[in-house]
Design a protein around this motif. Structure first.
Motif, mmCIF file in Angstrom:
data_model
loop_
_atom_site.group_PDB
_atom_site.id
_atom_site.type_symbol
_atom_site.label_atom_id
_atom_site.label_comp_id
_atom_site.label_asym_id
_atom_site.label_seq_id
_atom_site.Cartn_x
_atom_site.Cartn_y
_atom_site.Cartn_z
ATOM 1 N N UNK A 112 0.868 -1.181 0.000
ATOM 2 C CA UNK A 112 0.000 0.000 0.000
ATOM 3 C C UNK A 112 0.905 1.231 0.000
ATOM 4 N N UNK A 113 0.590 2.192 -0.852
ATOM 5 C CA UNK A 113 1.491 3.344 -1.027
ATOM 6 C C UNK A 113 0.772 4.662 -0.783
ATOM 7 N N UNK A 114 1.583 5.693 -0.609
ATOM 8 C CA UNK A 114 1.034 7.039 -0.414
ATOM 9 C C UNK A 114 0.340 7.497 -1.692
ATOM 10 N N UNK A 115 -0.737 8.286 -1.507
ATOM 11 C CA UNK A 115 -1.472 8.796 -2.664
ATOM 12 C C UNK A 115 -0.644 9.762 -3.489
ATOM 13 N N UNK A 116 -0.809 9.696 -4.799
ATOM 14 C CA UNK A 116 -0.047 10.556 -5.706
ATOM 15 C C UNK A 116 -0.775 11.887 -5.899
ATOM 16 N N UNK A 117 -0.084 12.951 -5.560
ATOM 17 C CA UNK A 117 -0.631 14.287 -5.798
ATOM 18 C C UNK A 117 0.483 15.307 -5.619
ATOM 19 N N UNK A 118 0.242 16.538 -6.058
ATOM 20 C CA UNK A 118 1.182 17.625 -5.844
ATOM 21 C C UNK A 118 0.980 18.184 -4.447
ATOM 22 N N UNK A 119 2.061 18.260 -3.673
ATOM 23 C CA UNK A 119 1.953 18.726 -2.287
ATOM 24 C C UNK A 119 3.235 19.431 -1.858
ATOM 25 N N UNK A 120 3.116 20.349 -0.898
ATOM 26 C CA UNK A 120 4.289 21.044 -0.342
ATOM 27 C C UNK A 120 4.751 20.403 0.965
ATOM 28 N N UNK A 121 4.004 19.406 1.438
ATOM 29 C CA UNK A 121 4.351 18.712 2.674
ATOM 30 C C UNK A 121 5.556 17.807 2.412
ATOM 31 N N UNK A 122 6.683 18.078 3.073
ATOM 32 C CA UNK A 122 7.922 17.337 2.803
ATOM 33 C C UNK A 122 7.795 15.844 3.132
ATOM 34 N N UNK A 123 7.062 15.533 4.218
ATOM 35 C CA UNK A 123 6.873 14.123 4.605
ATOM 36 C C UNK A 123 6.033 13.407 3.556
ATOM 37 N N UNK A 124 4.969 14.073 3.106
ATOM 38 C CA UNK A 124 4.102 13.470 2.090
ATOM 39 C C UNK A 124 4.847 13.337 0.755
ATOM 40 N N UNK A 125 5.686 14.319 0.446
ATOM 41 C CA UNK A 125 6.489 14.251 -0.781
ATOM 42 C C UNK A 125 7.391 13.024 -0.790
ATOM 43 N N UNK A 126 7.991 12.728 0.373
ATOM 44 C CA UNK A 126 8.854 11.554 0.477
ATOM 45 C C UNK A 126 8.034 10.269 0.290
ATOM 46 N N UNK A 149 -15.863 10.072 -8.246
ATOM 47 C CA UNK A 149 -15.642 11.480 -8.633
ATOM 48 C C UNK A 149 -14.803 11.536 -9.910
ATOM 49 N N UNK A 150 -14.890 12.646 -10.592
ATOM 50 C CA UNK A 150 -14.107 12.836 -11.814
ATOM 51 C C UNK A 150 -12.643 13.048 -11.453
ATOM 52 N N UNK A 151 -11.759 12.575 -12.297
ATOM 53 C CA UNK A 151 -10.316 12.733 -12.086
ATOM 54 C C UNK A 151 -9.908 14.154 -12.451
ATOM 55 N N UNK A 152 -9.143 14.791 -11.578
ATOM 56 C CA UNK A 152 -8.685 16.164 -11.862
ATOM 57 C C UNK A 152 -7.626 16.139 -12.951
ATOM 58 N N UNK A 153 -7.368 17.296 -13.535
ATOM 59 C CA UNK A 153 -6.367 17.388 -14.610
ATOM 60 C C UNK A 153 -4.980 17.025 -14.088
ATOM 61 N N UNK A 154 -4.666 17.436 -12.842
ATOM 62 C CA UNK A 154 -3.358 17.120 -12.250
ATOM 63 C C UNK A 154 -3.218 15.612 -12.033
ATOM 64 N N UNK A 155 -4.309 14.976 -11.571
ATOM 65 C CA UNK A 155 -4.288 13.524 -11.369
ATOM 66 C C UNK A 155 -4.152 12.789 -12.698
ATOM 67 N N UNK A 156 -4.810 13.322 -13.728
ATOM 68 C CA UNK A 156 -4.755 12.669 -15.036
ATOM 69 C C UNK A 156 -3.323 12.623 -15.567
ATOM 70 N N UNK A 157 -2.580 13.704 -15.322
ATOM 71 C CA UNK A 157 -1.173 13.745 -15.749
ATOM 72 C C UNK A 157 -0.387 12.624 -15.071
ATOM 73 N N UNK A 158 -0.633 12.450 -13.762
ATOM 74 C CA UNK A 158 0.071 11.407 -12.989
ATOM 75 C C UNK A 158 -0.317 10.020 -13.490
ATOM 76 N N UNK A 159 -1.620 9.795 -13.697
ATOM 77 C CA UNK A 159 -2.091 8.486 -14.169
ATOM 78 C C UNK A 159 -1.551 8.185 -15.572
ATOM 79 N N UNK A 160 -1.557 9.188 -16.437
ATOM 80 C CA UNK A 160 -1.055 9.007 -17.802
ATOM 81 C C UNK A 160 0.425 8.633 -17.795
ATOM 82 N N UNK A 161 1.159 9.251 -16.874
ATOM 83 C CA UNK A 161 2.590 8.964 -16.766
ATOM 84 C C UNK A 161 2.801 7.506 -16.315
#
Length: 293
Positions: A112-126, A149-161
């Motif tokens: 199980x892994x941390x959720x993928x998103x853009x964040x400024x939290x250093x712990x979450x980034x790690x 819910x609909x996937x946000x544009x930022x999430x879509x970039x992550x999923x596409x990658x």
């Protein structure tokens, strides 16, 4: 057996070259090509061994997806126990959580892994960086989308990658099928699964899908037998002998010396196949050679 036949044929070429050297009959180039092809086959077998060992040690299955996509709930449901903390707060899982289970004779290592998103939290980034590492290391990725819910544009970039980098090992999952479904959801993957962790039928179907994916992993190994550590050691020894032999095939070739080393390599190979080389087998190859010639 293919390696054995290649070596026997090389010995035949070597013996004929030695016997008919005065008549200008030489097969040094054929021997060289045959041994080079053997080294390629050995390299493939070594890669097969590495893949087999990885599978024997546990098929790594990583749950990857955006925050609050339902990864931890699915992780717990597959294990049939509560190993990961589940809340409605996005970003609850900040580190990698691992657990093992047996299914139909195979050992699965679920991650199980941390959720993928853009964040400024250093712990979450790690945690997100480690999630990407787990995706790379995994044999199978369960790419989890929140279907409510609909996937946000930022999430879509992550999923596409993720899809671009790991398409062959992804099983697409749309979770939370028991909730009202989001609008304008673009469903990736022709075989995407829609499920709810509270629905045993959909979970059973996912387990079957994972099992089929594992069977495909074994099929890709394309090996007639499973190597053990002793086989692997013999294979390395054989590779060293053939590699050391290659410089002897430069002109002028001393075929009697080459033949000695080929016979030595054949003896090493017999440790791998478990079959001794009889004179009858050697005679058969010589006859094949002569007929072909």
């Amino acid at each position: 057996e293919l390696l054995q036949k290649d070596l026997l044929r090389s010995i035949a070429w070597c013996e004929v070259s030695f016997e008919f050297l005065d008549e200008g009959e030489e097969f040094g180039s054929q021997i060289r090509i045959s041994l080079e092809e053997m080294l390629v086959k050995i390299e493939h077998l070594k890669e097969t061994f590495n893949a087999q060992q990885q599978i024997k040690n546990g098929i790594k299955i990583a749950l990857i997806g955006s925050v609050n996509a339902g990864k931890s709930s699915l992780f717990n449901a597959l294990l049939k126990q509560k190993r990961a903390i589940v809340t409605d707060i996005p970003g609850t899982t900040r580190d990698v959580i691992e657990a093992g289970m047996y299914y139909k004779g195979n050992y699965w290592t679920l991650t199980d892994t941390a959720g993928l998103r853009t964040t400024n939290d250093s712990i979450e980034q790690e945690g997100i960086r480690r999630s990407c590492e787990e995706a790379h290391k995994a044999d199978i990725i369960l790419l989890v989308h929140d279907s409510s819910r609909a996937t946000s544009s930022a999430e879509k970039v992550i999923y596409d990658d993720m899809c671009k980098n790991y398409e062959k090992k992804i099983i697409y999952i749309y979770s939370k099928a028991d909730l009202p479904q989001g609008e304008n959801i673009s469903r990736e993957g022709s075989n995407a699964l829609t499920l709810s962790v509270s629905d045993k039928t959909s979970l059973d179907f996912l387990m079957t899908t994972i099992d089929e994916k594992i069977a495909a992993l074994f099929a890709v190994l394309d090996s007639p037998f499973l190597l053990n550590k002793r086989h692997y050691g013999v294979l390395l020894h054989l590779e060293q002998k053939i590699t050391a032999l290659m410089p002897l095939l430069k002109e002028p070739i001393h075929y009697e010396i080459v033949s000695y080393h080929l016979q030595d390599a054949l003896t090493t190979l017999s440790e791998l196949t478990g079959k001794s080389i009889s004179e009858a087998a050697l005679d058969l190859v010589f006859k094949e050679f002569c007929v072909g010639k």
